[in-house]
Scaffold this active site. Sequence first.
Site, PDB file in Angstrom:
ATOM      1  N   GLU A 271     -12.757  11.207  34.574  1.00 58.56           N
ATOM      2  CA  GLU A 271     -11.952  11.819  35.639  1.00 58.56           C
ATOM      3  C   GLU A 271     -10.844  12.738  35.130  1.00 58.56           C
ATOM      4  OE1 GLU A 271     -11.888   8.465  34.824  1.00 58.56           O
ATOM      5  OE2 GLU A 271      -9.849   7.682  34.944  1.00 58.56           O
ATOM      6  N   ASN A 272     -11.001  13.378  33.964  1.00 59.72           N
ATOM      7  CA  ASN A 272      -9.979  14.298  33.456  1.00 59.72           C
ATOM      8  C   ASN A 272      -9.406  15.160  34.580  1.00 59.72           C
ATOM      9  OD1 ASN A 272     -11.095  13.606  30.762  1.00 59.72           O
ATOM     10  ND2 ASN A 272     -12.787  14.868  31.495  1.00 59.72           N
ATOM     11  N   HIS A 304     -16.270   8.568  42.907  1.00 63.28           N
ATOM     12  CA  HIS A 304     -15.417   7.720  42.072  1.00 63.28           C
ATOM     13  C   HIS A 304     -14.476   8.570  41.218  1.00 63.28           C
ATOM     14  CE1 HIS A 304     -14.574   4.100  39.562  1.00 63.28           C
ATOM     15  NE2 HIS A 304     -14.414   5.013  38.621  1.00 63.28           N
ATOM     16  N   GLU A 305     -15.045   9.523  40.499  1.00 62.13           N
ATOM     17  CA  GLU A 305     -14.209  10.327  39.593  1.00 62.13           C
ATOM     18  C   GLU A 305     -13.229  11.177  40.402  1.00 62.13           C
ATOM     19  OE1 GLU A 305     -14.429   9.262  36.707  1.00 62.13           O
ATOM     20  OE2 GLU A 305     -16.413   8.336  36.846  1.00 62.13           O
TER      21      GLU A 305
HETATM   22 ZN   LIG Z   1     -13.328   5.040  36.851  1.00 66.10          ZN
END
Ligand SMILES: [Zn+2]
Length: 878
Positions: A271-272, A304-305
Amino acid sequence: MRTETPTTVRLEDYRPSDHLIDRVELDVHLDPHDTRVTATLALRPNPAGRAGAPLVLDGDDLTLLALELDGQALAPDAVRADASGLTLHRPPQRPFTLRIETRLDPTANTRLMGLYRSNGVYCTQCEADGFRRITYFLDRPDVLSVYTTRIEAQREAAPILLGNGNPVEAGAVPGTDRHYAVWHDPLPKPAYLFALVGGRLDRVAKPFTTMEGRAVEIAVYVEPGKADRAAYALDAVERSMAWDETAFGRAYDLDVFNVVAVSDFNMGAMENKGLNIFNDKYVLASPETATDGDYAAIEAIIAHEYFHNWSGNRVTCRDWFQLCLKEGLTVFRDQEFSSDMRSRAVHRIAEVRNLRARQFPEDAGPLAHPVRPKQYAEINNFYTATVYEKGAEIVRMLRTLIGETAFRAGMDRYFADNDGTAATVEDFLDAFAAVTGRDLSRFAEWYERPGTPRVAVSGTYDPAARTYRLAFRQTRPGAGADAPPLVIPIGLGLVGPDGPLDGPCAERVEDGVFVLETAEDAVTFENVAAEPVPSLFCAFSAPVRVESTLDDDARLILLRHDPDSFNRWEAAQRIALGLMTDQVRGETAGDAGADDFVIALGAFLDAEGLRDPAFAAQVLALPSEGDLADEIGTEIDPDAISSARRHLRRRLGTGLRDRLLSLRAALAEPEGTPFSPDAAAAGRRALRNAALDLIAAADPEAGTVLAQAQIARATNMTDRLAGLATLALLPGEAREAALSAFAERYASEPLVLDKWFAIQAMIPEDGTVARIRRLQGHPAFAHTNPNRVRSLVGSFSLANPTQFNRADGAGYALVAETVLALDGTNPQVAARLMTAFGPWRRLEPVRRAAAETALRRIAATPGLSRDVTDIGTRSLAG
Ligand SMILES: [Zn+2]
């Protein structure tokens, strides 16, 4: 090289950093072997740290080229620097600037942590501690900095240059074949959220306007020629952004949101900030290459990300012990998103299947740990089902306890109070305590100890008083003798022979939920006209094992009438589990029961098969061999389990054959129907394929013909693969011919060949170990690619219980060899593979000894990574 001596990090030892880094300016000159990174760090002493402490920056596998403090070179005795760190003995007691130049080799980086190349694309993975492989840094999540990144590369090799935040500037480097791009991320973040990408990539994009009026450009980048497979992921980003605004009031906060798919990636995705990097498996989809399961996974992981932008990025974790703070919460958020996009009941079943398949065994084995661990030797080994899935269940229970309105208010409060900071589990719970006025300190115990709680339930009906009393008793295996009772929300309903009972009511049952807070308690329903069947833990209201005295007749009533879909499914699962465990234990008394079960399932299919095919497919899918092993618990014999399951599948296939055939016909898509990955169409395919599976189990010849015909006519990967999976269980010419044809058809599609590897790895036959060894030499297989390893060896160890657990130890030897072969290049994936040995102590003695031999062989190998050493030590301890 990094130090491989395991040192234990403890939560109780946490103290704030002695220094802070307010701003980071990076200048990265990309080159396949000689990448240069110049980091300019604006540092200052942390008022909350120790005054006068040395500055200790983390490093891993770095070559230091130059170092300056406030523009001056440092005296040799002022600093100690090597590959694993940089120490300034007497840093200034005022703000100062460090300029650090390092060199790295992205091509040689096979660990896939830090900066590496995947199919020629430069990319990064910094969680948990990869940033220290790019430059020396305070690589801990509670040091938040504002980053400006200049990326430079040869234009031909890397026409696309991406960083965190917003694009600021780009252009050619005069007099060279190189170009550059500058990115600025205005929001402070920890180093683990840093990312950059450079490469030749195709792009698809669409605009989005946030509820705050911000114009955002959403883009998905994929390997050249694959842009047509990125549409679903792009659409999923857009839906995620809209959903987070509606469901949680969270808007996106940058001008661009980029997703990049790469083919070599240790995890699912990362998830940057503003630049999510994905395993391409969770981006690329077309009807020809992706199954319905792939589409659902892409939707869930994209969501999610994206949701991490608030739960993880805007509010991050103080330290890695708080990992569940971002992961458990974000899994809960993506589960809710998927439930809103699809069928909530069916999704809940899938969530619980996953929890039971992965988290329950982890909690019962040597790798058990609290949702918030108290110590670790290697944090990469704590990205577990317990942190993610049980972590999500805790958030779900919290919502059940306080109600939806208070839950949303608490979430708003959590984001408002902690925005821009690095938080703890206590901060999270404090927000809900503040908005509800409730003391949540006892609820917090869920985070503290390992082990799956058990709740025993017994019901007593008093016809004279027309009362029904349910008594509960909780125990906490694995949590320690002094473990206090947990706060457990129990969803309750009462069902009669003709349907749900509405008349009964009970004190302390609010909105259908009773809260068990002590070791033992009971609740009494009044006004109960006849003996009811209790529907317990509706929608799986708590992650516990339920021990009830319900018999199969009672369960059949639930299967028929329970308004709680989850418990209808659960009733069928419990009956099937009972029948199969009886068979494993040699108690054939279950045969009459099996006939009743077949009749009940027939009636169920008549009622639900066409009304809700997705749900019906879940009910038809028997508990897995793993579920059965988990139920039996000790002295596990995987062969006996497999044969019991085969036996029951045969009975169902025989008894339901006509219905299954007519359902298959009724659910077939008319020719020419365009493919749609939506939940309804996927549900119809799921039930057709569940029917095929049972028909083939009972009648291999008919199954072969049906599966071959299905493959020949398939217009999508779901149906093609289901046909192949059915054939894979039927030894013979037809199977081998179908496997060859599939390999030929998809020879240039690595992600599809992964499915082909996995199907073969899961064949429950003696020849499979030899087959896998052959496939390890297949041109499409590569030990350096985590997806290939997971498909072939991971599927074998996790989804082929009889062959992985062969009594002669050949399955264990194969996995042990792979772990050792991988450890030198990618220890993180090697360690993950090794966790398949987790349940070894629960096996029968011959297999237990063979598994222990393999584990000891790994552990005794010199020069192991910290990752594999840690799993080995914990697996063998006790
Ligand atoms: Zn995660």
